[in-house]
Design a protein around this motif. Structure first.
Motif, PDB file in Angstrom:
ATOM      1  N   GLY A   1       0.858  -1.177   0.000  1.00  0.00           N
ATOM      2  CA  GLY A   1       0.000   0.000   0.000  1.00  0.00           C
ATOM      3  C   GLY A   1       0.897   1.232   0.000  1.00  0.00           C
ATOM      4  O   GLY A   1       1.964   1.228   0.620  1.00  0.00           O
TER       5      GLY A   1
ATOM      6  N   GLU B   1      -4.252  -2.193   7.812  1.00  0.00           N
ATOM      7  CA  GLU B   1      -3.961  -1.262   8.904  1.00  0.00           C
ATOM      8  C   GLU B   1      -5.146  -0.313   9.134  1.00  0.00           C
ATOM      9  O   GLU B   1      -6.011  -0.162   8.284  1.00  0.00           O
ATOM     10  CB  GLU B   1      -2.709  -0.428   8.547  1.00  0.00           C
ATOM     11  CG  GLU B   1      -1.467  -1.256   8.311  1.00  0.00           C
ATOM     12  CD  GLU B   1      -1.489  -2.044   7.010  1.00  0.00           C
ATOM     13  OE1 GLU B   1      -2.067  -1.560   6.018  1.00  0.00           O
ATOM     14  OE2 GLU B   1      -0.949  -3.175   6.992  1.00  0.00           O
TER      15      GLU B   1
ATOM     16  N   ASN C   1      -2.402  -0.131  -3.957  1.00  0.00           N
ATOM     17  CA  ASN C   1      -3.522   0.675  -3.444  1.00  0.00           C
ATOM     18  C   ASN C   1      -2.979   1.798  -2.581  1.00  0.00           C
ATOM     19  O   ASN C   1      -1.883   1.682  -2.038  1.00  0.00           O
ATOM     20  CB  ASN C   1      -4.426  -0.218  -2.578  1.00  0.00           C
ATOM     21  CG  ASN C   1      -3.636  -0.905  -1.460  1.00  0.00           C
ATOM     22  OD1 ASN C   1      -2.970  -1.912  -1.698  1.00  0.00           O
ATOM     23  ND2 ASN C   1      -3.669  -0.342  -0.271  1.00  0.00           N
TER      24      ASN C   1
HETATM   25  N1  HPA Z   1      -1.277  -2.844   3.658  1.00  0.00           N
HETATM   26  C1  HPA Z   1      -0.571  -3.974   3.911  1.00  0.00           C
HETATM   27  N2  HPA Z   1      -0.234  -4.837   2.971  1.00  0.00           N
HETATM   28  C2  HPA Z   1      -0.607  -4.574   1.706  1.00  0.00           C
HETATM   29  C3  HPA Z   1      -1.346  -3.434   1.375  1.00  0.00           C
HETATM   30  C4  HPA Z   1      -1.692  -2.507   2.413  1.00  0.00           C
HETATM   31  O1  HPA Z   1      -2.349  -1.468   2.184  1.00  0.00           O
HETATM   32  N3  HPA Z   1      -1.553  -3.473   0.026  1.00  0.00           N
HETATM   33  C5  HPA Z   1      -0.963  -4.615  -0.421  1.00  0.00           C
HETATM   34  N4  HPA Z   1      -0.383  -5.275   0.593  1.00  0.00           N
END
Ligand code: HPA
Length: 277
Positions: free
Chosen positions: A86, A181, A223
């Motif tokens: 992320g 998170e 993302n």
């Molecule tokens: N957080 C933790 N791990 C992840 C995320 C995230 O937003 N996106 C892809 N792996």
């Protein structure tokens, strides 16, 4: 030889000629899946799916110690760990590649070392790691440069040449998962200096160091991290972006196999020098 550990959305690499499955048992149990060994761009390469090809190991239960041990035992000296992350800092946007150069470890329940002093396993292998384990040594491995500078430089050149959107450096915060998170945690991680967040980068990089392997972390921002954009975060969103980037990721891997010189010019192979108590 190069080993590639594929994360979410990267469960195989095509074009491995003469591909053979290697079942590798280790003192720590089985790796997440069988290792696939074949030739890519004329070079021997090993592929391992971090979560298993059926994605059945969640981030906190990936057998990291078995995975790295099996890779070392199969003869690899270099590892490329590919993962979805992320984006925390606004300029790390979805679709960007990141060549990771540091990490912040927020994991809490993982076996993150081979060195357990008198409680260490006693593996039979002839490498320094195995010998120090047999001797029951306490070892503090240096993390000043956790990622291989030679591999990072070549990866950066490849991303530049392929004209892909990328960041040549980035600090990776590794959370325990498997939940995403909270926005408060992301705000905290930003203040701490993290650029991206994922759940699998640690202890993979640490164990590679303890085996005196070269390790490079190639992250793909899937993302905006929690609370950075509106709406809830979904696994679908992550997998969809990784699907979109799959062709580019595989192109980078092919180029890396092609461009890595045989000789290691870094000091990753001497990681345990001075580390033993
Ligand atoms: N957080 C933790 N791990 C992840 C995320 C995230 O937003 N996106 C892809 N792996």
């Amino acid at each position: 030889m190069l080993a590639v550990i594929g994360g979410s959305g990267l469960y195989q690499i095509e074009g491995l000629s003469g591909a053979k499955e290697i079942c590798q048992e280790t003192p720590f149990g089985s790796p997440s899946d069988t290792l696939i060994r074949g030739r890519l761009e004329g070079r021997e390469v090993i592929f391992l799916s971090r979560h298993g090809r059926d994605h059945s190991y969640p981030p906190h239960l990936v057998p990291y110690r078995s995975n790295l041990w099996a890779i070392r035992k199969a003869g690899a000296r270099r590892v490329l760990g590919v993962s979805a992350v992320g984006g925390i800092k606004r300029r790390f946007s979805p679709g960007d590649f990141v060549v990771i150069d540091s990490f912040i470890d927020l994991t809490r329940s993982r076996d993150s070392t081979y060195f357990e002093g008198r409680l260490s396993k006693k593996p039979a292998e002839e490498w320094r790691t195995a010998r120090l384990m047999r001797e029951g040594k306490v070892v503090h491995v240096d993390m000043t440069h956790p990622y291989c500078p030679q591999m990072a430089e070549i990866l950066t050149e490849i991303l530049e040449d392929l004209k892909l959107p990328y960041h040549p450096t980035g600090t990776y915060a590794c959370t325990e998962g498997p939940r995403f998170e909270t926005p408060a945690e992301i705000k905290m991680l930003e203040i701490l200096g993290a650029d991206v967040v994922g759940m699998t980068g640690v202890p993979e990089v640490v164990l590679a160091r303890e085996l005196e392997l070269c390790y490079a972390g190639l992250a793909v921002v899937a993302n905006p991290a929690a609370g950075i954009s509106e709406g809830k975060l979904t696994s679908d969103e992550v997998l969809q972006m990784m699907g979109q980037k799959e062709r580019e990721i595989k192109e980078v891997i092919r180029e890396l196999a092609r461009r890595l010189p045989e000789e290691r010019t870094c000091s990753c192979g001497e990681s345990l020098s001075g580390a033993v108590v």
